[in-house]
Enzyme design. Structure first.
Site, PDB file in Angstrom:
ATOM      1  N   MET A 258       0.841  -1.191   0.000  1.00  0.00           N
ATOM      2  CA  MET A 258       0.000   0.000   0.000  1.00  0.00           C
ATOM      3  C   MET A 258       0.876   1.239   0.000  1.00  0.00           C
ATOM      4  SD  MET A 258      -3.003   1.312  -0.016  1.00  0.00           S
ATOM      5  CE  MET A 258      -3.256   3.078  -0.071  1.00  0.00           C
ATOM      6  N   GLU A 291       4.770   0.813  -6.079  1.00  0.00           N
ATOM      7  CA  GLU A 291       4.411   1.711  -4.969  1.00  0.00           C
ATOM      8  C   GLU A 291       5.130   3.056  -5.118  1.00  0.00           C
ATOM      9  OE1 GLU A 291       1.902   0.645  -3.347  1.00  0.00           O
ATOM     10  OE2 GLU A 291       2.126  -1.336  -4.243  1.00  0.00           O
TER      11      GLU A 291
HETATM   12 ZN   LIG Z   1      -1.181   0.163  -6.564  1.00  0.00          ZN
END
Ligand SMILES: [Zn+2]
Length: 822
Positions: A258, A291
């Site tokens: 994330m 990311e």
């Molecule tokens: Zn992503």
């Protein structure tokens, strides 16, 4: 809990201008709850007006708006009404919040190895409200100032740059404006590896029990991070905007990773504790780059609403693949993408639940959550790759930079993105987007098309191959080709006719390809001789979707594997084709009475790969073959062989059996009834880690014994105790094609019990039970009918409904494929 609707978000965005959140978190209140005080400062365009803020507390202690005490009892589900707003407002909310065990909100995990506790927040999509009081929508960006009180030996991370101001007290610098779903806190006795690059402080973090493994790989992870920073700084005008860059590998994480600004969280399976193939290292590198791309695309410029979720993900997915191929030793990322990742998109796009890459509108956050799928990631990234082929790379990057400079620290929509690309390139990007992003389904490219079912334009290359003297296929020429929307008739008719005409050679577009009769014959004879890995990836993917479409018998697919996989040098291709052959072709597409023969054939393929790599020439291939042999093992000879491996703690000629392989072997022995609880308990004593506990749960659920199955069933569907990871492991062990008769008693219970458990435990549990809990082995019309009736008669929460509808689609497909199997 009512999901926030698009209309509500629009209303609130017109009304409010959120300036800052000061969040003070207290992690010293025991194992069930933590304290959180939120101070929000925000403007209101219509003084006197009303709105609400979201929070999901265990207990709401106090709420004060502009000095006026609000009644905590006014909290209606997750919404606290705020009335009589001033032009400038200050809201203070104090609450006790509950820790989660499903990876939503503030997840709490205790490491079984050493009893240490680790926390991290997971705020996406709309779970920030489980951590602090939030106007929880992406376009109300604000400055975040975070402070945390924690046990003294803990390390605490957040988006800002942190400082321990006194033992147990951490304060973080204010962030630039960011969205609520990107706020992050990570806390626990994490092991740290710190470094620096180009003025950016870098940190890697993991549980202490994984420290040794992180140390082994830290240099590789940091090297990739540095190279990606350099590359992004070359192609983007804007420098990395969030100060320090921490990458925390956290336990029981629901997603791959994330993109919290400055504080990225990864599932800690990416800290490898057992031997992995280079493909797995490549995957990790791609996630790192993915990311990092989000720091610009997603975090610096954020979608206005969740309908443009795909834009974040497609862009990051494309960049992850592309940047890694340019900046690291993993130069062939598009091969693995073509043979594996893209199938995720193709499969999703051929189900009834497919949706356009860019949906016209997504009405609420619950619907948005469903779109984290193969369409938003794999198809979207393929579309971006096609866009780059069509626009040219320089025009594409110029458009991206234009987009960043127009919307930095703000929000943007698809239309804004297209405007930036159009102004930088002078091309009709809006027209391109209409046909590529607003439509559904997979085009099929044929050398000779009878009907005009090509929905979108494709810029491709066609590979012309001729047989050489040894029967191999040699590339004659690559022909660039623009396929028009609605194309019909002859696409290309080269003279002299090549032995193999391969459309979409090089995999620039997203489409199925088919072959003329002579070309398909050449593929079956000589697939393995095609030189470029990416071309072989396109061929294998075509064969895969032909068998899925019931155009190629399952038995013919196995023949293709037997003929061409043993000499395939690319690990990603071997892994993907073996896995598909085992779990779809053998387990589902072939009738049960033919399965044993297919497993024997696949075992033979693996043995040939093992023999070919006896000289230690390719450890990744060897490891892949060993995994394949374990998965396909059956009968006394294979059982004895697996038992020998466990005993010797190694495969003759390598590899050594590390914990991951030992658990795989033991699982297979459990499935076959050749090992029992005593062996599982002994193995768990040997490997008492969190993954060891998952291995044990998987093995126990897999035992072919009525009591073991009953206990696993209770744990899955009735007791509500298991964390998301143990739930997944138990579900993975439960259904086994070998145990068809034993399992028949549980199949009819599935739909009702999965629904009840999801209603009690929520979305994340619904996703696991819908995916891993489904009796996939039961390719039976009865199961299909029961599922259809269940979905018709019940109100099923969206996360579970979507999974079940997809499962039923796949089941229909498996039934058709089985019909055409031989
Ligand atoms: Zn992503």
């Amino acid at each position: 809990m009512p999901a926030l609707t698009r209309a509500e978000a629009q209303t609130r965005a017109r009304l409010l201008d959120v300036r800052s959140y000061s969040i003070d978190v207290d992690l010293t209140r025991g194992g069930e709850v933590f304290g959180c005080a939120t101070r929000v400062r925000f403007g209101c365009a219509e003084p006197g007006g009303s709105t609400f803020i979201e929070i999901k507390p265990e207990a709401l202690r106090r709420a004060v708006l502009n000095g006026r005490e609000l009644d905590p009892a006014a909290l209606a589900e997750n919404r606290l009404p705020l009335d009589d707003l001033a032009a400038d407002n200050e809201l203070v909310v104090e609450a006790e919040m509950r820790y989660s065990h499903t990876g939503e909100g503030m997840h709490r995990f205790t490491d079984p190895v050493d009893g240490e506790t680790y926390l991290y927040s997971a705020c996406a999509l709309d779970e920030a409200q489980r951590v602090f009081a939030a106007f929880d929508q992406p376009d109300l960006k604000a400055v975040f100032e975070v402070a945390v009180t924690a046990p003294e030996d803990w390390t605490v991370l957040s988006n800002g740059v942190g400082e321990q101001v006194r033992p147990g007290r951490w304060e973080f610098t204010a962030t630039p404006p960011i969205s609520t779903y990107l706020a992050a806190v990570v806390a626990g006795p994490y092991h740290a590896v710190r470094s620096e690059h180009d003025g950016i402080p870098l940190g890697l973090y993991c549980r202490r029990s994984l420290a040794r493994h992180l140390e082994d790989d830290a240099e590789e992870i940091l090297r990739i991070t540095r190279r990606c920073f350099d590359r992004y700084h070359e192609i983007f005008d804007e420098r990395y905007p969030f100060g320090s860059y921490d990458q925390a590998f956290v336990p029981e994480f629901n997603w791959g990773a994330m993109e919290n600004p400055g504080c990225v969280t990864f599932r800690d399976e990416f800290v490898f504790r057992s031997a992995v193939t280079d493909t797995q290292r490549e995957e990790r590198a791609i996630v790192i780059a993915h990311e990092m791309a989000h720091m610009w695309f997603g975090d610096l410029v954020t979608m206005r609403w969740w309908d443009d979720l795909w834009l974040n993900e497609s862009f990051a997915e494309y960049m992850g693949q592309q940047i890694i191929s340019e900046a690291t030793r993993f130069e062939q990322t598009w091969t693995a993408f073509g043979v594996r990742r893209k199938s995720w998109g193709y499969d999703a796009d051929q189900r009834a639940n497919t949706h356009p890459v860019a949906p016209e509108r997504v009405d609420d956050t619950a619907e948005a959550l469903l779109n984290f799928d193969g369409i938003s990631y794999a198809k979207g990234a393929s579309a971006v790759r096609q866009l780059v082929a069509w626009l040219g790379r320089d025009a594409f990057l110029a458009g991206i930079n234009e987009h960043f400079s127009r919307h930095r620290y703000g929000n943007a929509t698809l239309a804004d993105f297209l405007d930036a690309l159009a102004s930088a390139s002078g091309r009709d990007v809006h027209g391109w987007a209409e046909s590529w992003l607003r439509t559904t389904g997979v085009d099929t490219l044929r050398p000779e098309a009878e009907s005009a079912d090509v929905r979108r334009p494709h810029r491709i290359r066609a590979g012309l191959y001729d047989r050489d003297g040894d029967g191999g296929l040699a590339l004659r020429e690559v022909v660039p080709l623009d396929v028009e929307q609605g194309h019909k008739g002859t696409l290309i008719a080269p003279e002299p006719r090549p032995d193999l005409l391969l459309l979409n050679d090089g995999d620039l577009t997203y489409a199925k390809v088919r072959f003329d009769e002579g070309s398909w014959h050449a593929v079956t004879e000589s697939l393995g001789t095609v030189e470029a890995p990416l071309s072989r990836a396109v061929l294998w993917t075509a064969a895969r979707d032909m068998v899925r479409d019931a155009e190629l018998p399952a038995s013919a697919f196995i023949e293709l594997v037997v003929r061409h996989l043993p000499n395939e040098p690319v690990v990603a291709i071997v892994e993907t084709v073996l896995e598909f052959s085992r779990h779809q072709v053998a387990d589902r597409y072939l009738p049960p009475e033919r399965r044993a023969d297919a497993l024997a054939e696949l075992t033979g393929v693996c043995r040939r790969i093992l023999r070919r790599t006896e000289d230690g020439s390719d450890e990744g291939l060897r490891l892949t073959a060993v995994r394949g042999m374990i998965a396909c093992a059956q009968g006394p000879r294979a059982v004895a062989e697996l038992a020998d491996w466990l005993e010797a703690d190694s495969v003759p000629g390598g590899p050594l059996l590390d914990p991951a392989l030992r658990w795989k072997v033991l699982l297979r022995l459990c499935v076959l009834g050749e090992a029992g609880e005593d062996r599982v308990a002994a193995e768990l004593e040997r490997d008492p880690s969190a993954t060891g506990h998952e291995g044990a749960a998987r093995c126990r659920a897999a035992l072919p014994d009525r009591d073991a199955k009953a206990a696993a069933w209770r744990a899955l569907f009735r007791e509500d105790e298991l964390s998301n990871y143990l739930l997944t492991a138990t579900a993975e062990g439960f259904w086994q094609p070998e145990q068809r008769e034993l399992l028949a008693a549980w199949v009819p219970l599935y739909f009702d019990e999965a629904l009840a458990a999801t209603e009690r435990r929520g979305q994340a549990v619904g996703r696991v039970l819908g995916r891993f809990g489904f009796p996939e082995h039961a390719v039976e019309p009865d199961l299909l009918r029961a599922g259809e009736a269940h979905l018709k008669d019940n109100e099923v929460p969206p996360s579970l409904r979507r999974r079940l509808e997809d499962q039923l689609d796949d089941l229909r497909r498996a039934l058709r494929a089985r019909h055409a199997a031989v």
